[in-house]
Write a protein that holds these residues in place. Structure first.
Motif, mmCIF file in Angstrom:
data_model
loop_
_atom_site.group_PDB
_atom_site.id
_atom_site.type_symbol
_atom_site.label_atom_id
_atom_site.label_comp_id
_atom_site.label_asym_id
_atom_site.label_seq_id
_atom_site.Cartn_x
_atom_site.Cartn_y
_atom_site.Cartn_z
ATOM 1 N N ASN A 82 43.203 -40.193 -49.784
ATOM 2 C CA ASN A 82 43.840 -40.027 -51.091
ATOM 3 C C ASN A 82 42.847 -39.592 -52.152
ATOM 4 O OD1 ASN A 82 46.842 -40.702 -51.345
ATOM 5 N ND2 ASN A 82 46.116 -42.210 -49.903
ATOM 6 N N ARG A 85 42.355 -35.899 -51.592
ATOM 7 C CA ARG A 85 43.511 -35.161 -52.087
ATOM 8 C C ARG A 85 43.488 -35.089 -53.600
ATOM 9 N NH1 ARG A 85 48.753 -33.846 -53.728
ATOM 10 N NH2 ARG A 85 48.699 -35.220 -55.519
ATOM 11 N N LEU A 92 42.731 -27.876 -58.382
ATOM 12 C CA LEU A 92 43.728 -26.824 -58.178
ATOM 13 C C LEU A 92 44.185 -26.196 -59.473
ATOM 14 C CD1 LEU A 92 45.410 -25.509 -55.922
ATOM 15 C CD2 LEU A 92 47.117 -27.258 -56.281
ATOM 16 N N ARG A 93 44.331 -27.033 -60.507
ATOM 17 C CA ARG A 93 44.836 -26.502 -61.762
ATOM 18 C C ARG A 93 43.838 -26.603 -62.913
ATOM 19 N NH1 ARG A 93 50.788 -26.411 -61.716
ATOM 20 N NH2 ARG A 93 51.295 -26.503 -59.521
ATOM 21 N N TYR A 130 45.978 -34.987 -42.505
ATOM 22 C CA TYR A 130 46.003 -33.532 -42.674
ATOM 23 C C TYR A 130 45.949 -33.278 -44.175
ATOM 24 C CZ TYR A 130 48.479 -28.958 -42.899
ATOM 25 O OH TYR A 130 48.866 -27.667 -43.159
ATOM 26 N N ASP A 132 45.529 -30.055 -46.744
ATOM 27 C CA ASP A 132 45.271 -28.621 -46.824
ATOM 28 C C ASP A 132 44.661 -28.241 -48.170
ATOM 29 O OD1 ASP A 132 48.536 -27.001 -47.290
ATOM 30 O OD2 ASP A 132 47.278 -28.128 -48.669
ATOM 31 N N TYR A 133 44.330 -26.967 -48.346
ATOM 32 C CA TYR A 133 43.524 -26.579 -49.501
ATOM 33 C C TYR A 133 44.265 -26.706 -50.832
ATOM 34 C CZ TYR A 133 45.924 -22.083 -49.879
ATOM 35 O OH TYR A 133 46.874 -21.121 -50.051
ATOM 36 N N ILE A 134 45.625 -26.770 -50.799
ATOM 37 C CA ILE A 134 46.338 -26.999 -52.060
ATOM 38 C C ILE A 134 46.721 -28.472 -52.210
ATOM 39 C CG2 ILE A 134 47.141 -24.695 -52.591
ATOM 40 C CD1 ILE A 134 49.731 -25.335 -51.149
ATOM 41 N N ALA A 135 45.974 -29.333 -51.499
ATOM 42 C CA ALA A 135 46.088 -30.780 -51.678
ATOM 43 C C ALA A 135 47.407 -31.370 -51.177
ATOM 44 C CB ALA A 135 45.843 -31.178 -53.141
ATOM 45 N N THR A 136 47.915 -30.839 -50.077
ATOM 46 C CA THR A 136 49.061 -31.491 -49.424
ATOM 47 C C THR A 136 48.484 -32.525 -48.471
ATOM 48 O OG1 THR A 136 50.152 -29.334 -49.385
ATOM 49 C CG2 THR A 136 51.127 -31.080 -48.072
ATOM 50 N N LEU A 137 48.878 -33.782 -48.611
ATOM 51 C CA LEU A 137 48.327 -34.846 -47.765
ATOM 52 C C LEU A 137 49.415 -35.399 -46.861
ATOM 53 C CD1 LEU A 137 46.150 -37.082 -47.109
ATOM 54 C CD2 LEU A 137 47.157 -38.373 -48.958
ATOM 55 N N HIS A 138 49.097 -35.559 -45.576
ATOM 56 C CA HIS A 138 50.071 -36.173 -44.678
ATOM 57 C C HIS A 138 49.353 -36.878 -43.541
ATOM 58 C CE1 HIS A 138 54.064 -36.924 -43.346
ATOM 59 N NE2 HIS A 138 53.922 -36.290 -42.206
ATOM 60 N N LYS A 139 49.798 -38.083 -43.258
ATOM 61 C CA LYS A 139 49.220 -38.835 -42.136
ATOM 62 C C LYS A 139 49.908 -38.363 -40.859
ATOM 63 C CE LYS A 139 48.173 -43.572 -40.720
ATOM 64 N NZ LYS A 139 48.706 -43.545 -39.374
ATOM 65 N N VAL A 140 49.103 -37.976 -39.867
ATOM 66 C CA VAL A 140 49.643 -37.362 -38.653
ATOM 67 C C VAL A 140 48.974 -37.913 -37.401
ATOM 68 C CG1 VAL A 140 50.322 -35.167 -39.703
ATOM 69 C CG2 VAL A 140 47.985 -35.487 -38.913
ATOM 70 N N SER A 149 45.059 -22.865 -34.757
ATOM 71 C CA SER A 149 46.101 -23.887 -34.779
ATOM 72 C C SER A 149 47.339 -23.444 -34.022
ATOM 73 C CB SER A 149 46.488 -24.237 -36.217
ATOM 74 O OG SER A 149 47.158 -23.151 -36.834
#
Lengths: 217, 204
Positions: A82, A85, A92-93, A130, A132-140, A149
């Motif tokens: 977190n 992220r 990002l902004r 996981y 990604d570069y635009i800060a999408t976070l997901h537990k996988v 990939s």
């Protein structure tokens, strides 16, 4: 084409990354380590723009260490994910001065890094994130970035099971690497595999098909 | 491809008799690639207020964190939960703050207001509220969802029937949209209880 992927097994998580440092058509080195040890029980595999990759992962590593120093206890993997992220989302902004000299214009300056974060926490077990570069976070349970990939995710979808042993997981990793090597047009020749379990984060193996030329005799 | 279609999403909320239902798909993708099939798009703000966030996943996560923060502050100051109408105005204000650099999200807000009267609304990415008495939709599958909801909806449905209706509307709509799907997540909220169910649809 940078490849990073990872998966969760029984009481461990592993991250695999290619080890080519590339600049346009030139391969600078083929034993570059793209998986950083954030602390004793965390691994951060990153792919993307080389400068951002090295700088950002080091930034996260030092902040994880700072937390440990200040508070006496280490961050959990979820907290580290977190935090990562949050830093990516802010950048990002957030506007920084444009690089062109003499201009005082501002534009956003995001980090172009895709991250697979693996960790082991006492009481929680292994986890993989996981980011990604635009800060999408997901537990996988399994994650992959880059052109590789398309092959590694497909291989993992077919062969992955929950609670695999280290041997079974490494077999699957090797299957993915074979697939990437044979099917990706500019496939990276060498990969590094790092693992994290209750005993800590460490390098597990290299998979080299091209060794860096040593000094000519 | 539009930035709103980068991750793919589908959201719908419906009003029933003294209850409401809110449902979403479960896919997290990066354009054509599916990354995860258990992505959470609907969040609980309090027992009688749920918000679903469609659109760019990173902005949905950031916006959710900001909304939870604002609601917790409100709870500390006012010593009570926010009414859905108030919350909708809050979301609208937060989105308009970023008018010239917006969050690429379309929220769907559903809650039970005063006297447990169901309230639903949606808004665009810069906070233009759209109140409705029957149903609201958002996401990449929104056009299909409009059609499905319009034909399947009946006013004053009981919770069980509402669940069936919203589930069928969601599943049939996401089946026509390649960027959303991989199951569904449905919450049915009455004044006394919240039921959460996972739907299994076409997993593709």
């Amino acid at each position: 084409m940078e490849c990073v992927f990872g998966m969760v097994g029984k009481e461990f998580a592993l991250v695999v990354a290619d080890s080519s440092a590339v600049h346009s058509i030139l391969v600078h080195k083929s034993n570059e380590d793209k998986i950083m040890l954030l602390d004793s029980h965390k691994l951060m595999g990153a792919s993307g723009e080389p400068g951002d990759r090295a700088q950002f992962t080091e930034y996260v590593q030092k902040n994880v260490a700072l937390y440990h120093f200040r508070n006496g206890i280490p961050l959990t993997t979820a907290a580290a994910a977190n935090f990562t992220r949050g830093e990516l989302a802010t950048a990002l902004r957030k506007e920084a001065e444009k690089k062109e000299k003499g201009q005082n214009e501002m534009e956003p300056n995001p980090y172009s890094v895709n991250i697979v974060l693996a960790g082991y926490d006492k009481g929680i077990g292994p986890s993989l994130y996981y980011i990604d570069y635009i800060a999408t976070l997901h537990k996988v349970d399994k994650a992959a970035f880059g052109y590789g990939s398309y092959f590694s995710l497909a291989m993992m979808d077919r062969h992955y099971r929950k609670d695999m042993s280290v041997e079974e997981a490494i077999e699957l990793v090797d299957k993915c690497i074979i697939e990437i090597r044979s099917r990706l047009v500019v496939a990276p020749p060498n990969f590094v595999i790092k693992i994290v379990d209750k005993d800590g984060a460490r390098e597990y193996a290299w998979r080299e098909s091209v060794k860096d030329a040593l000094s000519v005799a | 491809m539009s930035i709103f279609e980068y991750n793919g999403s589908a959201l719908v909320a419906m009003v029933g008799k003294n209850c409401f239902a809110i449902a979403s798909d479960r896919r997290l993708g990066v354009q054509l690639q599916t990354v995860a099939t258990d992505f959470q798009r609907i969040f609980k703000i309090h027992d009688k207020l749920f918000v679903g966030l469609s659109g760019l996943a990173t902005d949905a996560q950031t916006l959710y964190q900001r909304l939870v923060f604002r609601h917790k502050l409100y709870q500390l100051r006012e010593e009570r939960d926010m009414k859905p109408e108030t919350f909708a105005s809050l979301v609208s204000a937060i989105l308009y703050e970023k008018r010239f650099g917006p969050y690429f999200c379309q929220p769907v807000i559903a809650g039970l207001g005063d006297e447990d009267k169901p309230f639903i609304c949606t808004m665009d990415s810069i906070g233009a509220k759209e109140l409705a008495k029957d149903f609201v939709v958002a996401g990449t599958a929104s056009e299909s969802l409009y059609g499905a909801c319009e034909s399947m909806f009946k006013p004053d449905m009981e919770p069980e029937e509402l669940f069936e209706t919203i589930s069928q509307a969601l599943l049939s709509s996401v089946d026509r949209d390649c960027l959303s799907g991989w199951g569904g997540h449905v919450y049915v909220v009455t004044p006394t209880e919240v039921t959460e169910r996972i739907l299994k649809g076409r997993m593709d």
